[in-house]
Motif scaffolding. Structure first.
Motif, PDB file in Angstrom:
ATOM      1  N   GLU A 188       0.525  12.298   6.261  1.00  0.00           N
ATOM      2  CA  GLU A 188      -0.761  12.816   5.776  1.00  0.00           C
ATOM      3  C   GLU A 188      -1.888  12.413   6.721  1.00  0.00           C
ATOM      4  OE1 GLU A 188      -1.677  12.014   1.649  1.00  0.00           O
ATOM      5  OE2 GLU A 188      -3.642  12.951   1.848  1.00  0.00           O
TER       6      GLU A 188
ATOM      7  N   HIS B 157       1.569  14.674  -8.591  1.00  0.00           N
ATOM      8  CA  HIS B 157       2.653  15.659  -8.687  1.00  0.00           C
ATOM      9  C   HIS B 157       2.963  15.989 -10.136  1.00  0.00           C
ATOM     10  CE1 HIS B 157       6.613  17.455  -8.132  1.00  0.00           C
ATOM     11  NE2 HIS B 157       7.108  16.556  -8.977  1.00  0.00           N
TER      12      HIS B 157
ATOM     13  N   ARG C  81       5.158  20.053   5.394  1.00  0.00           N
ATOM     14  CA  ARG C  81       4.823  18.705   4.905  1.00  0.00           C
ATOM     15  C   ARG C  81       4.737  18.686   3.374  1.00  0.00           C
ATOM     16  NH1 ARG C  81       0.949  15.332   3.256  1.00  0.00           N
ATOM     17  NH2 ARG C  81      -0.566  16.980   2.928  1.00  0.00           N
TER      18      ARG C  81
ATOM     19  N   LEU D  69       5.359   9.288   4.113  1.00  0.00           N
ATOM     20  CA  LEU D  69       4.457  10.331   3.605  1.00  0.00           C
ATOM     21  C   LEU D  69       3.003  10.014   3.921  1.00  0.00           C
ATOM     22  CD1 LEU D  69       6.030  11.196   0.117  1.00  0.00           C
ATOM     23  CD2 LEU D  69       6.283  12.438   2.260  1.00  0.00           C
ATOM     24  N   MET D  70       2.658   8.726   3.831  1.00  0.00           N
ATOM     25  CA  MET D  70       1.275   8.323   4.108  1.00  0.00           C
ATOM     26  C   MET D  70       0.933   8.585   5.574  1.00  0.00           C
ATOM     27  SD  MET D  70      -0.340   4.653   3.269  1.00  0.00           S
ATOM     28  CE  MET D  70      -2.073   4.342   3.270  1.00  0.00           C
ATOM     29  N   LYS D  71       1.868   8.225   6.468  1.00  0.00           N
ATOM     30  CA  LYS D  71       1.621   8.439   7.894  1.00  0.00           C
ATOM     31  C   LYS D  71       1.563   9.931   8.236  1.00  0.00           C
ATOM     32  CE  LYS D  71       3.068   4.015   9.679  1.00  0.00           C
ATOM     33  NZ  LYS D  71       4.145   3.198  10.259  1.00  0.00           N
TER      34      LYS D  71
ATOM     35  N   LEU E 184       9.689   5.648   1.989  1.00  0.00           N
ATOM     36  CA  LEU E 184       9.227   7.012   1.715  1.00  0.00           C
ATOM     37  C   LEU E 184       7.702   7.045   1.648  1.00  0.00           C
ATOM     38  CD1 LEU E 184      10.467   9.786   1.174  1.00  0.00           C
ATOM     39  CD2 LEU E 184      10.518   9.250  -1.246  1.00  0.00           C
ATOM     40  N   GLY E 185       7.134   6.054   0.968  1.00  0.00           N
ATOM     41  CA  GLY E 185       5.676   5.957   0.849  1.00  0.00           C
ATOM     42  C   GLY E 185       5.026   5.843   2.222  1.00  0.00           C
ATOM     43  N   GLU E 186       5.611   4.998   3.060  1.00  0.00           N
ATOM     44  CA  GLU E 186       5.069   4.794   4.413  1.00  0.00           C
ATOM     45  C   GLU E 186       5.137   6.107   5.210  1.00  0.00           C
ATOM     46  OE1 GLU E 186       7.017   1.700   6.633  1.00  0.00           O
ATOM     47  OE2 GLU E 186       5.653   1.928   8.347  1.00  0.00           O
TER      48      GLU E 186
ATOM     49  N   ILE F  43       0.841  -1.214   0.000  1.00  0.00           N
ATOM     50  CA  ILE F  43       0.000   0.000   0.000  1.00  0.00           C
ATOM     51  C   ILE F  43       0.869   1.254   0.000  1.00  0.00           C
ATOM     52  CG2 ILE F  43      -2.117  -0.948   1.033  1.00  0.00           C
ATOM     53  CD1 ILE F  43      -1.082   0.296   3.726  1.00  0.00           C
ATOM     54  N   TYR F  44       2.054   1.167   0.602  1.00  0.00           N
ATOM     55  CA  TYR F  44       2.925   2.350   0.673  1.00  0.00           C
ATOM     56  C   TYR F  44       3.480   2.731  -0.711  1.00  0.00           C
ATOM     57  CZ  TYR F  44       2.690   1.130   5.602  1.00  0.00           C
ATOM     58  OH  TYR F  44       2.237   0.831   6.850  1.00  0.00           O
ATOM     59  N   SER F  45       3.896   1.718  -1.463  1.00  0.00           N
ATOM     60  CA  SER F  45       4.393   2.012  -2.821  1.00  0.00           C
ATOM     61  C   SER F  45       3.267   2.551  -3.694  1.00  0.00           C
ATOM     62  CB  SER F  45       4.956   0.749  -3.474  1.00  0.00           C
ATOM     63  OG  SER F  45       6.083   0.334  -2.786  1.00  0.00           O
TER      64      SER F  45
ATOM     65  N   GLU G 225       7.000  16.669   0.746  1.00  0.00           N
ATOM     66  CA  GLU G 225       6.357  15.797  -0.243  1.00  0.00           C
ATOM     67  C   GLU G 225       6.844  16.129  -1.658  1.00  0.00           C
ATOM     68  OE1 GLU G 225       2.082  14.646   0.499  1.00  0.00           O
ATOM     69  OE2 GLU G 225       1.900  15.571  -1.471  1.00  0.00           O
ATOM     70  N   LYS G 226       6.924  17.408  -1.956  1.00  0.00           N
ATOM     71  CA  LYS G 226       7.378  17.822  -3.290  1.00  0.00           C
ATOM     72  C   LYS G 226       8.819  17.378  -3.548  1.00  0.00           C
ATOM     73  CE  LYS G 226       4.723  21.594  -5.162  1.00  0.00           C
ATOM     74  NZ  LYS G 226       4.003  20.638  -5.960  1.00  0.00           N
TER      75      LYS G 226
ATOM     76  N   TYR H   1       0.654   4.155  -2.714  1.00  0.00           N
ATOM     77  CA  TYR H   1       0.382   5.518  -2.259  1.00  0.00           C
ATOM     78  C   TYR H   1       1.385   6.493  -2.890  1.00  0.00           C
ATOM     79  CZ  TYR H   1       0.281   9.556   0.905  1.00  0.00           C
ATOM     80  OH  TYR H   1       0.227  10.838   1.421  1.00  0.00           O
ATOM     81  N   LEU H   2       2.657   6.086  -2.844  1.00  0.00           N
ATOM     82  CA  LEU H   2       3.707   6.953  -3.375  1.00  0.00           C
ATOM     83  C   LEU H   2       3.542   7.185  -4.876  1.00  0.00           C
ATOM     84  CD1 LEU H   2       6.250   8.345  -2.114  1.00  0.00           C
ATOM     85  CD2 LEU H   2       7.556   6.692  -3.398  1.00  0.00           C
ATOM     86  N   TYR H   3       3.204   6.129  -5.613  1.00  0.00           N
ATOM     87  CA  TYR H   3       3.024   6.291  -7.061  1.00  0.00           C
ATOM     88  C   TYR H   3       1.777   7.115  -7.386  1.00  0.00           C
ATOM     89  CZ  TYR H   3       6.985   3.320  -8.079  1.00  0.00           C
ATOM     90  OH  TYR H   3       8.250   2.826  -8.171  1.00  0.00           O
TER      91      TYR H   3
END
Lengths: 249, 114
Positions: free
Chosen positions: B86, A162, B54, B82-84, B78-80, A150-152, B58-59, A154-156
């Protein structure tokens, strides 16, 4: 008696024409207008009692009306609504202290007027158009076939947003560049703010010679033909409210 | 604005009024601190700054991902993060009864913070 200042006018040592004009108009609360003169400049003022001063929208409009009437016949610097000086003497001293800066600003706006140009867009429509366009372009590499967490994902998703935001800004910047290039061809001085709201992509103020009004209207018409999805609103002529760069000492 | 001041316009006067109202409401979105609302005003100010930072983080992260220099493991972490971040921000906004619209400040001549 305290006095309210409406504007500082270039009179070139001859106040007769200004006196004649002031005889026919009134200041706030129906007060008489008169001038405090120093060499080639004059402050247009009216007596005011600060305690009786009502600061509201209609009073501000009335104040702007006085400046507008003066600007039709004179080169002037509009003074901020509500500017009050203590006496004729303090007004004269203020003119003395700031004489050079005032003259410099008067020279900059001489025989020129201000226009406002706002360009509105339907932001949702614009986003849809760009989304449609971006979907025809190569998608973000997600290494197909590999199970993503889910993290990847989310990032994509964020990366996609962006990239879209960047393309939207690039598109708007290109439009703004085109508009400012058109304005520069008119030898105008302009200042702008971009993306003031989601739908106002550019808010420009333009200082232009009085006799170049038709050229400006024509330039805006051409821009409107070029960008049918945008709405151009041109207003004027205004006193040079946004082109007075002076800090009163 | 009087009609004779409009030199060129392809929309209706109602449309212009609507857009002008949006511009005016944007001008009004200044931070208002007073003795009566010191707590909520301060929360709004702090959260606005946190949200600005934040978004900058993120940018910057997106630029790194876009550059293609990150490993799968780094992307995951990084995904984890940024998600947390947010989710935590959403929690704080809810706690102080603030919306995204509230987390912006008009800086006068400098425009809006975000």
């Amino acid at each position: 008696m305290e006095m309210m200042i409406y504007s500082i006018v270039s009179v070139k040592k001859n106040t007769k024409k200004l006196d004649a004009l002031l005889a026919g108009i009134k200041g706030l609360s129906n007060t008489d207008l008169y001038v405090v003169t120093l060499d080639e400049i004059a402050a247009v003022v009216s007596d005011v009692n600060r305690a009786d001063l009502i600061v509201d929208k209609s009073s501000a409009i009335e104040y702007a009306g006085v400046i507008e009437t003066l600007a039709q016949q004179f080169t002037l610097l509009p003074v901020r609504y509500g500017s009050v000086m203590e006496s004729t003497d303090t007004t004269k001293k203020m003119l003395e202290r700031n004489y050079n800066e005032i003259q410099c600003n008067l020279l900059k706006v001489e025989n020129k007027v201000e226009y406002g140009l706002k360009v509105f867009c339907d932001s949702e429509k614009l986003k849809t158009e760009l989304k449609d366009k971006s979907e025809t372009e190569p998608a973000i590499e997600l290494e197909q076939g590999i199970e993503k967490s889910i993290y990847s994902k989310y990032l994509y998703k964020k990366l996609k947003e962006h990239r879209f935001e960047e393309s939207l800004l690039a598109h708007i910047d290109a439009i703004i560049q085109n508009i400012t290039t058109h304005l520069a061809q008119l030898n105008s001085i302009h200042r702008f703010k971009k993306m003031v709201t989601e739908t106002t992509i550019i808010d420009v103020v333009i200082l232009l010679k009085k006799n170049e009004k038709e050229g400006l209207i024509q330039a805006v018409k051409e821009l409107q033909i070029q960008y049918t999805g945008l709405k151009f609103v041109l207003t004027g002529q205004w006193p040079p409210y946004n082109f007075v760069d002076i800090t009163i000492k | 604005m009087s009609e004779n001041k409009i030199l060129f316009n392809t929309g209706s006067l109602d449309e212009i009024s609507e857009e002008m109202a949006k511009l005016a409401s944007k001008e009004e979105s200044r931070l208002e601190l007073s003795p009566e609302n010191a707590d909520s005003g301060l929360a709004k100010l702090v959260l606005t700054i946190v949200e600005l930072i934040r978004k900058l983080v993120e940018k910057q992260a997106m630029r790194r991902v876009d550059g293609g220099s990150l490993t799968e493991e780094e992307i995951e972490r990084l995904g984890e993060t940024l998600m947390k971040l947010e989710m935590k921000m959403e929690e704080l906004k809810k706690h102080f009864n603030l919306t995204d619209r509230d987390l912006n400040i008009n800086l006068g001549p400098l425009g809006n913070l975000m």
